[in-house]
Design a protein around this motif. Structure first.
Motif, PDB file in Angstrom:
ATOM      1  N   ASP A  67       2.491   7.335  18.259  1.00 57.24           N
ATOM      2  CA  ASP A  67       1.651   7.272  19.445  1.00 57.24           C
ATOM      3  C   ASP A  67       0.869   5.967  19.475  1.00 57.24           C
ATOM      4  OD1 ASP A  67       2.424   9.785  20.350  1.00 57.24           O
ATOM      5  OD2 ASP A  67       0.837  10.804  19.244  1.00 57.24           O
ATOM      6  N   VAL A  68       0.640   5.480  20.681  1.00 56.37           N
ATOM      7  CA  VAL A  68      -0.217   4.316  20.896  1.00 56.37           C
ATOM      8  C   VAL A  68      -1.424   4.781  21.704  1.00 56.37           C
ATOM      9  CG1 VAL A  68      -0.434   2.003  21.882  1.00 56.37           C
ATOM     10  CG2 VAL A  68       1.741   2.733  20.869  1.00 56.37           C
ATOM     11  N   PHE A  69      -2.607   4.611  21.131  1.00 62.67           N
ATOM     12  CA  PHE A  69      -3.832   5.102  21.773  1.00 62.67           C
ATOM     13  C   PHE A  69      -4.634   3.930  22.290  1.00 62.67           C
ATOM     14  CE2 PHE A  69      -8.313   6.232  21.773  1.00 62.67           C
ATOM     15  CZ  PHE A  69      -8.319   7.456  22.403  1.00 62.67           C
ATOM     16  N   GLN A  70      -5.082   4.020  23.533  1.00 64.25           N
ATOM     17  CA  GLN A  70      -5.968   3.018  24.098  1.00 64.25           C
ATOM     18  C   GLN A  70      -6.963   3.699  25.022  1.00 64.25           C
ATOM     19  OE1 GLN A  70      -2.552   3.012  25.092  1.00 64.25           O
ATOM     20  NE2 GLN A  70      -3.164   4.205  26.873  1.00 64.25           N
ATOM     21  N   SER A  71      -8.080   3.026  25.251  1.00 67.36           N
ATOM     22  CA  SER A  71      -9.110   3.557  26.127  1.00 67.36           C
ATOM     23  C   SER A  71      -8.708   3.343  27.583  1.00 67.36           C
ATOM     24  CB  SER A  71     -10.439   2.854  25.833  1.00 67.36           C
ATOM     25  OG  SER A  71     -11.465   3.379  26.628  1.00 67.36           O
ATOM     26  N   SER A 105       0.820  -1.215   0.000  1.00 73.44           N
ATOM     27  CA  SER A 105       0.000   0.000   0.000  1.00 73.44           C
ATOM     28  C   SER A 105       0.857   1.270   0.000  1.00 73.44           C
ATOM     29  CB  SER A 105      -0.929   0.009   1.218  1.00 73.44           C
ATOM     30  OG  SER A 105      -0.178  -0.016   2.427  1.00 73.44           O
ATOM     31  N   SER A 106       2.169   1.096  -0.090  1.00 74.89           N
ATOM     32  CA  SER A 106       3.113   2.239  -0.078  1.00 74.89           C
ATOM     33  C   SER A 106       2.804   3.194   1.072  1.00 74.89           C
ATOM     34  CB  SER A 106       3.048   2.997  -1.418  1.00 74.89           C
ATOM     35  OG  SER A 106       3.360   2.152  -2.492  1.00 74.89           O
ATOM     36  N   SER A 107       2.618   2.606   2.250  1.00 71.99           N
ATOM     37  CA  SER A 107       2.242   3.423   3.404  1.00 71.99           C
ATOM     38  C   SER A 107       3.082   3.057   4.630  1.00 71.99           C
ATOM     39  CB  SER A 107       0.756   3.235   3.726  1.00 71.99           C
ATOM     40  OG  SER A 107       0.489   1.908   4.122  1.00 71.99           O
ATOM     41  N   SER A 108       2.947   3.872   5.660  1.00 70.94           N
ATOM     42  CA  SER A 108       3.594   3.612   6.940  1.00 70.94           C
ATOM     43  C   SER A 108       2.575   3.823   8.049  1.00 70.94           C
ATOM     44  CB  SER A 108       4.794   4.548   7.133  1.00 70.94           C
ATOM     45  OG  SER A 108       4.374   5.899   7.116  1.00 70.94           O
ATOM     46  N   ILE A 109       2.953   3.460   9.270  1.00 71.40           N
ATOM     47  CA  ILE A 109       2.041   3.557  10.405  1.00 71.40           C
ATOM     48  C   ILE A 109       2.126   4.950  11.018  1.00 71.40           C
ATOM     49  CG2 ILE A 109       1.499   2.674  12.707  1.00 71.40           C
ATOM     50  CD1 ILE A 109       2.588  -0.051  11.766  1.00 71.40           C
ATOM     51  N   GLN A 110       0.991   5.603  11.091  1.00 70.92           N
ATOM     52  CA  GLN A 110       0.892   6.931  11.702  1.00 70.92           C
ATOM     53  C   GLN A 110       0.732   6.828  13.217  1.00 70.92           C
ATOM     54  OE1 GLN A 110      -1.791   9.898   9.891  1.00 70.92           O
ATOM     55  NE2 GLN A 110      -2.868   9.927  11.869  1.00 70.92           N
ATOM     56  N   GLY A 159      -0.215  -7.646  22.108  1.00 71.02           N
ATOM     57  CA  GLY A 159       1.056  -8.351  22.258  1.00 71.02           C
ATOM     58  C   GLY A 159       2.129  -7.993  21.248  1.00 71.02           C
ATOM     59  N   GLY A 160       1.720  -7.546  20.057  1.00 69.60           N
ATOM     60  CA  GLY A 160       2.699  -7.265  19.016  1.00 69.60           C
ATOM     61  C   GLY A 160       3.306  -5.880  19.058  1.00 69.60           C
ATOM     62  N   VAL A 161       2.878  -5.034  20.006  1.00 65.77           N
ATOM     63  CA  VAL A 161       3.333  -3.635  20.022  1.00 65.77           C
ATOM     64  C   VAL A 161       4.855  -3.547  20.073  1.00 65.77           C
ATOM     65  CG1 VAL A 161       3.389  -1.516  21.374  1.00 65.77           C
ATOM     66  CG2 VAL A 161       1.215  -2.676  20.996  1.00 65.77           C
ATOM     67  N   LYS A 162       5.468  -4.256  21.002  1.00 58.28           N
ATOM     68  CA  LYS A 162       6.922  -4.164  21.183  1.00 58.28           C
ATOM     69  C   LYS A 162       7.665  -4.568  19.921  1.00 58.28           C
ATOM     70  CE  LYS A 162      10.648  -5.643  24.268  1.00 58.28           C
ATOM     71  NZ  LYS A 162      10.986  -6.438  25.491  1.00 58.28           N
TER      72      LYS A 162
END
Length: 280
Positions: free
Chosen positions: A105-109, A72-77, A90-93
């Motif tokens: 940034d990592v967003f969670q409730s 998709s020629s993209s990266s993670i925002q 579990g895969g964040v690290k």
């Protein structure tokens, strides 16, 4: 996380589901995860949101995510986590170490039940407790789509921590009137209103069965097992502990609804129907 498993529809490791949504399968199939955890890339530009991250230490998932980003020629925002179960966070690290070139940034409730809904780039985060206390869904207005996390699953019903909150969260999804649901596990749900209504009706039916047992023995304090033996008649003995857990969730909701009374007798939980009380 699922409550049961059946013969499941095969899912591709990476699949473009719409103009704005790519699913990357978590490659962690199992009794509670069905085909695996569904994670999603959301957006159509060079920078996209990753929703959930699969289980820890899963190199096959990381390969799938890298392929989706390359294709998709993209990266993670930024990364958005629907809830804190290990197969979603579990895969964040590993993503930070093996996929990202920059900090994101990592967003969670949070567990604050009074928190307002929040806009995150192209999606709105809506607090939907029940499966877990901090669970949230994401609403993508451009496609009238809901990313349902583990509140709604494809090909199975979901487990929950608090049925009272869970039923309210199901109604929130129904009120959105989505055209499509992307669940945390299983296939895309293309008949969302029918699917969510089934979930609600299924829980209401079980609740009515439990109330019927208590009503027929009004004045008697019943154990959870007493109720399960009637409601789940003929159940495989190995499944009785799970059935007791499920029934207890219903009973706790009925206590909150002021329909059932909770009693502790000699360190054992018991339940009875609430009857009208005379003012005399």
């Amino acid at each position: 996380m699922a409550s049961s498993v059946q013969k499941l529809t095969p899912l591709a490791a990476v699949e473009k589901l719409s103009e704005r949504i790519i699913r990357i399968l978590g490659c962690n199939p199992g009794l509670h995860t069905l085909q695996g955890t569904n994670t999603y890339l959301i957006g159509s530009g060079k920078r996209r949101i990753l929703v959930d991250t699969g289980s820890p230490g899963n190199s096959e998932y990381i390969k799938g995510l890298q392929k989706a980003l390359t294709d998709s020629s993209s990266s993670i925002q930024e990364i958005v986590l629907t809830h804190w179960h290990h197969d979603h966070i579990g895969g964040v690290k590993q993503i930070f170490s093996d996929v990202l070139n920059d900090e994101v940034d990592v967003f969670q409730s949070s567990r604050d039940l009074s928190q307002p809904d929040e806009d995150i780039s192209p999606v709105k985060a809506i607090h939907t407790p029940g499966h877990t206390e901090e669970h949230m869904i994401l609403y993508l207005e451009e496609e009238n789509a809901v990313l349902a996390g583990d509140t709604i699953l494809g090909e199975s019903t979901a487990v929950f921590e608090d049925l009272h909150s869970y039923m309210q969260s199901l109604q929130k999804i129904l009120d959105l009137k989505p055209s499509i649901l992307y669940p945390g596990h299983g296939i895309v749900i293309k008949n969302p209103l029918e699917h969510v209504t089934y979930y609600i009706n299924h829980r209401n039916e079980r609740e009515n069965q439990i109330l019927d047992v208590l009503q027929k023995q009004a004045g008697t304090n019943l154990s959870t097992l007493d109720i399960v033996k009637v409601v789940y008649k003929g159940l495989n003995p190995s499944l009785i502990p799970s059935a007791c857990g499920n029934a207890r969730h219903h009973l706790k909701k009925l206590v909150k609804d002021d329909k059932v009374e909770h009693i502790v007798e000699e360190d054992e939980e018991r339940w009875c129907i609430v009857t009208s009380k005379s003012n005399i």
